[in-house]
Motif scaffolding. Structure first.
Motif, PDB file in Angstrom:
ATOM      1  N   ASP A 122       8.606  38.207  -1.636  1.00 51.98           N
ATOM      2  CA  ASP A 122       7.435  38.059  -2.659  1.00 51.98           C
ATOM      3  C   ASP A 122       7.053  39.003  -3.129  1.00 51.98           C
ATOM      4  OD1 ASP A 122       9.119  36.186  -2.600  1.00 51.98           O
ATOM      5  OD2 ASP A 122       7.871  34.846  -0.934  1.00 51.98           O
ATOM      6  N   GLY A 123       6.749  40.130  -2.316  1.00 47.51           N
ATOM      7  CA  GLY A 123       5.581  40.892  -2.667  1.00 47.51           C
ATOM      8  C   GLY A 123       4.462  41.305  -1.904  1.00 47.51           C
ATOM      9  N   THR A 124       4.463  40.461  -0.735  1.00 46.59           N
ATOM     10  CA  THR A 124       3.301  39.330   0.142  1.00 46.59           C
ATOM     11  C   THR A 124       3.316  41.351   1.013  1.00 46.59           C
ATOM     12  OG1 THR A 124       3.440  37.833   0.229  1.00 46.59           O
ATOM     13  CG2 THR A 124       2.614  37.984   1.920  1.00 46.59           C
ATOM     14  N   ALA A 125       2.746  41.446   1.523  1.00 45.01           N
ATOM     15  CA  ALA A 125       2.116  42.508   2.549  1.00 45.01           C
ATOM     16  C   ALA A 125       2.829  42.177   4.376  1.00 45.01           C
ATOM     17  CB  ALA A 125       0.889  43.360   2.507  1.00 45.01           C
ATOM     18  N   VAL A 140       1.420  44.972  12.731  1.00 45.23           N
ATOM     19  CA  VAL A 140       1.784  43.085  11.595  1.00 45.23           C
ATOM     20  C   VAL A 140      -0.054  43.201  12.147  1.00 45.23           C
ATOM     21  CG1 VAL A 140       3.795  42.747  11.671  1.00 45.23           C
ATOM     22  CG2 VAL A 140       2.183  41.920  14.689  1.00 45.23           C
ATOM     23  N   ARG A 141      -0.380  41.762  11.252  1.00 41.97           N
ATOM     24  CA  ARG A 141      -1.743  41.283  11.380  1.00 41.97           C
ATOM     25  C   ARG A 141      -2.226  40.317  12.044  1.00 41.97           C
ATOM     26  NH1 ARG A 141      -4.629  37.754   8.647  1.00 41.97           N
ATOM     27  NH2 ARG A 141      -3.677  37.936   7.273  1.00 41.97           N
ATOM     28  N   SER A 142      -2.690  39.312  12.774  1.00 37.49           N
ATOM     29  CA  SER A 142      -3.078  38.503  13.261  1.00 37.49           C
ATOM     30  C   SER A 142      -4.342  37.612  13.390  1.00 37.49           C
ATOM     31  CB  SER A 142      -2.136  37.857  14.880  1.00 37.49           C
ATOM     32  OG  SER A 142      -2.145  36.869  15.006  1.00 37.49           O
ATOM     33  N   GLY A 143      -4.619  37.163  12.241  1.00 34.42           N
ATOM     34  CA  GLY A 143      -6.205  36.772  12.290  1.00 34.42           C
ATOM     35  C   GLY A 143      -6.876  37.612  12.122  1.00 34.42           C
ATOM     36  N   ASP A 144      -7.927  38.030  12.766  1.00 33.50           N
ATOM     37  CA  ASP A 144      -8.235  39.594  12.684  1.00 33.50           C
ATOM     38  C   ASP A 144      -8.420  40.511  13.021  1.00 33.50           C
ATOM     39  OD1 ASP A 144      -9.096  38.677  15.498  1.00 33.50           O
ATOM     40  OD2 ASP A 144     -11.740  38.668  14.765  1.00 33.50           O
ATOM     41  N   THR A 145      -6.916  40.581  13.817  1.00 39.79           N
ATOM     42  CA  THR A 145      -6.736  41.455  14.935  1.00 39.79           C
ATOM     43  C   THR A 145      -5.351  42.516  14.100  1.00 39.79           C
ATOM     44  OG1 THR A 145      -4.987  39.690  16.554  1.00 39.79           O
ATOM     45  CG2 THR A 145      -7.591  40.991  16.721  1.00 39.79           C
ATOM     46  N   ALA A 146      -4.871  43.629  14.857  1.00 37.62           N
ATOM     47  CA  ALA A 146      -3.926  43.814  14.009  1.00 37.62           C
ATOM     48  C   ALA A 146      -3.103  44.208  15.661  1.00 37.62           C
ATOM     49  CB  ALA A 146      -3.804  45.619  13.797  1.00 37.62           C
ATOM     50  N   ARG A 147      -1.303  44.270  14.970  1.00 42.77           N
ATOM     51  CA  ARG A 147      -1.064  44.614  16.668  1.00 42.77           C
ATOM     52  C   ARG A 147      -0.412  45.348  16.443  1.00 42.77           C
ATOM     53  NH1 ARG A 147       0.563  42.541  21.109  1.00 42.77           N
ATOM     54  NH2 ARG A 147      -0.479  40.496  21.386  1.00 42.77           N
ATOM     55  N   PHE A 148       0.419  46.248  17.334  1.00 45.74           N
ATOM     56  CA  PHE A 148       1.265  47.388  17.634  1.00 45.74           C
ATOM     57  C   PHE A 148       2.723  47.280  17.999  1.00 45.74           C
ATOM     58  CE2 PHE A 148      -2.897  50.041  16.317  1.00 45.74           C
ATOM     59  CZ  PHE A 148      -1.993  51.272  15.547  1.00 45.74           C
ATOM     60  N   ILE A 149       3.795  47.372  16.733  1.00 40.53           N
ATOM     61  CA  ILE A 149       5.013  46.221  17.274  1.00 40.53           C
ATOM     62  C   ILE A 149       6.031  47.737  17.312  1.00 40.53           C
ATOM     63  CG2 ILE A 149       4.405  43.910  16.717  1.00 40.53           C
ATOM     64  CD1 ILE A 149       6.203  44.543  14.251  1.00 40.53           C
ATOM     65  N   THR A 154      -5.720  51.501   9.828  1.00 40.81           N
ATOM     66  CA  THR A 154      -5.321  52.095   8.638  1.00 40.81           C
ATOM     67  C   THR A 154      -4.242  50.750   8.345  1.00 40.81           C
ATOM     68  OG1 THR A 154      -4.753  53.946   8.977  1.00 40.81           O
ATOM     69  CG2 THR A 154      -4.243  53.497   7.330  1.00 40.81           C
ATOM     70  N   ALA A 155      -3.419  50.200   9.114  1.00 35.16           N
ATOM     71  CA  ALA A 155      -2.744  49.199   8.379  1.00 35.16           C
ATOM     72  C   ALA A 155      -3.327  47.891   8.431  1.00 35.16           C
ATOM     73  CB  ALA A 155      -1.208  49.001   9.781  1.00 35.16           C
ATOM     74  N   GLY A 156      -4.071  47.360   9.155  1.00 32.52           N
ATOM     75  CA  GLY A 156      -4.860  45.952   9.442  1.00 32.52           C
ATOM     76  C   GLY A 156      -6.002  46.335   8.701  1.00 32.52           C
ATOM     77  N   LEU A 157      -6.454  47.124   7.811  1.00 29.20           N
ATOM     78  CA  LEU A 157      -6.980  47.303   6.121  1.00 29.20           C
ATOM     79  C   LEU A 157      -6.073  46.970   5.061  1.00 29.20           C
ATOM     80  CD1 LEU A 157      -9.223  50.117   6.891  1.00 29.20           C
ATOM     81  CD2 LEU A 157     -10.258  47.769   6.312  1.00 29.20           C
ATOM     82  N   LEU A 158      -5.279  47.500   5.547  1.00 35.88           N
ATOM     83  CA  LEU A 158      -4.153  46.953   3.902  1.00 35.88           C
ATOM     84  C   LEU A 158      -3.327  45.837   4.251  1.00 35.88           C
ATOM     85  CD1 LEU A 158      -1.921  50.229   4.573  1.00 35.88           C
ATOM     86  CD2 LEU A 158      -2.824  49.728   2.773  1.00 35.88           C
ATOM     87  N   LEU A 159      -3.245  45.499   5.743  1.00 35.58           N
ATOM     88  CA  LEU A 159      -2.888  43.650   5.415  1.00 35.58           C
ATOM     89  C   LEU A 159      -4.211  42.605   4.929  1.00 35.58           C
ATOM     90  CD1 LEU A 159      -0.633  44.254   8.364  1.00 35.58           C
ATOM     91  CD2 LEU A 159       0.193  43.725   6.677  1.00 35.58           C
ATOM     92  N   LEU A 160      -5.228  43.188   5.408  1.00 32.51           N
ATOM     93  CA  LEU A 160      -6.314  42.285   4.493  1.00 32.51           C
ATOM     94  C   LEU A 160      -6.564  42.149   3.495  1.00 32.51           C
ATOM     95  CD1 LEU A 160      -9.149  43.228   7.614  1.00 32.51           C
ATOM     96  CD2 LEU A 160      -7.437  41.575   7.597  1.00 32.51           C
ATOM     97  N   ALA A 161      -6.425  43.412   2.411  1.00 32.36           N
ATOM     98  CA  ALA A 161      -6.604  43.431   1.610  1.00 32.36           C
ATOM     99  C   ALA A 161      -5.307  42.859   0.988  1.00 32.36           C
ATOM    100  CB  ALA A 161      -6.296  45.136   1.292  1.00 32.36           C
ATOM    101  N   ASP A 162      -4.276  42.143   1.241  1.00 34.84           N
ATOM    102  CA  ASP A 162      -3.349  41.628   0.560  1.00 34.84           C
ATOM    103  C   ASP A 162      -4.208  39.889   0.614  1.00 34.84           C
ATOM    104  OD1 ASP A 162      -1.141  41.591  -0.615  1.00 34.84           O
ATOM    105  OD2 ASP A 162      -0.315  40.112   0.857  1.00 34.84           O
ATOM    106  N   LEU A 163      -5.062  39.693   1.451  1.00 38.84           N
ATOM    107  CA  LEU A 163      -5.957  38.044   1.267  1.00 38.84           C
ATOM    108  C   LEU A 163      -6.549  37.989   0.390  1.00 38.84           C
ATOM    109  CD1 LEU A 163      -6.478  38.236   5.504  1.00 38.84           C
ATOM    110  CD2 LEU A 163      -4.341  37.377   3.996  1.00 38.84           C
ATOM    111  N   SER A 164      -6.952  36.600   0.103  1.00 43.10           N
ATOM    112  CA  SER A 164      -7.581  36.301  -1.313  1.00 43.10           C
ATOM    113  C   SER A 164      -8.991  35.800  -0.901  1.00 43.10           C
ATOM    114  CB  SER A 164      -6.805  34.948  -1.469  1.00 43.10           C
ATOM    115  OG  SER A 164      -6.927  33.921  -0.926  1.00 43.10           O
ATOM    116  N   ASP A 165      -9.522  35.955  -1.861  1.00 41.04           N
ATOM    117  CA  ASP A 165     -11.219  36.146  -1.257  1.00 41.04           C
ATOM    118  C   ASP A 165     -11.520  34.302   0.193  1.00 41.04           C
ATOM    119  OD1 ASP A 165     -12.106  38.313  -2.992  1.00 41.04           O
ATOM    120  OD2 ASP A 165     -13.205  36.652  -4.446  1.00 41.04           O
ATOM    121  N   GLY A 166     -10.771  33.293  -0.415  1.00 42.68           N
ATOM    122  CA  GLY A 166     -10.902  32.928   0.477  1.00 42.68           C
ATOM    123  C   GLY A 166     -10.409  32.646   1.450  1.00 42.68           C
TER     124      GLY A 166
END
Length: 258
Positions: free
Chosen positions: A215-218, A111-120, A145-157
């Motif tokens: 809702d389709g959110t990663a 999962v992602r928290s801010g700019d970090t990815a935590r292996f749960i 890998t997963a951190g990038l995928l979760l960042l890709a789900d964010l808007s530009d803002g």
């Protein structure tokens, strides 16, 4: 600079490792009894009891009247995420094990928290040369890998907020090149998967796919990690197909549990 492949220290202290793992479990997942903790750590009940007693003494844990141990004052900052993480982990473990059975490579949920990815959650494969469990570990999101995928789900803002310059005043070298990162995230969105070749740790290759909510959110990333010497690019689509199947099955289970 990329980190080397993580290996245990040459002279590991088992009691310290048990205490750190127990604290991580309480912080991320909520309560656990002595028996449950013993099973998770792979130790005797007496050992688990001693570990938990020390965590209570140092305020990392508290014991309720129901004899269940929970995160103490030192760990309470993450209390708001316990239910989600616990639900995700419980639902994901059978699917992680199934992927390991099919690929015989270590599989993770992140999962992602801010700019970090935590292996749960992490399930190790049976091969002698393997990537060890990363459960509880935290890495920069843009290097996993997963951190990038979760960042890709964010808007530009939202991405601008995560990587706002003022957040990195004391560590400017940790802030990624945003134009380059945006271009990479755009490619990941088109592909639907990510490949990490020695980006987080030397000698490690990981492939991952997103896990989405109704809702389709990663909300998480499902990945398989392996030593680089065993990665075959010709098998990439096969790896992605197995991960996709596992991710869709996990999403279905999460919907049914909701």
């Amino acid at each position: 600079m990329d980190k080397p492949l993580k290996t245990p220290p040459p002279y590991p202290i088992a009691s310290v490792d048990h205490a750190l793992r127990a604290a991580t479990i309480l912080q991320m997942e909520g309560g656990a009894t002595v028996s449950q903790m013993a099973e998770r750590l792979g130790v005797a009940r007496s050992t688990a009891h001693r570990v938990l007693a020390m965590l209570v003494y140092r305020d990392f844990a508290v014991q309720g009247e129901d004899r269940v141990y929970r995160a103490g004052p030192v760990l309470e900052l993450a209390a708001h995420s316990q239910s989600l993480v616990s639900r995700l982990r419980a639902a994901a473990l059978p699917h992680l094990r199934r992927v390991v059975d099919l690929l015989d490579e270590t599989t993770n949920l992140i999962v992602r928290s801010g700019d970090t990815a935590r292996f749960i959650a992490s399930v190790e494969c049976r091969q002698a040369l393997r990537v060890g469990s990363r459960e509880g570990m935290v890495f920069p999101a843009h290097r996993t890998t997963a951190g990038l995928l979760l960042l890709a789900d964010l808007s530009d803002g939202e991405l601008d907020e995560v990587y706002a310059p003022e957040r990195y005043l004391d560590r400017p070298g940790d802030r990624p090149d945003l134009p380059r990162l945006r271009a990479e995230l755009a490619r990941l969105r088109r592909n639907g998967f990510a490949v990490n070749q020695e980006r987080s740790e030397r000698g490690l290759v990981a492939v991952g796919v997103p896990v989405r909510d109704r809702d389709g959110t990663a909300t998480a990333g499902l990945s398989v990690s392996m030593p680089g010497v065993r990665y075959d690019p010709h098998r990439l689509q096969h790896l992605v197909a197995i991960l996709d199947t596992a991710a869709r099955a996990l999403e279905k289970d999460l919907l049914e549990r909701h």
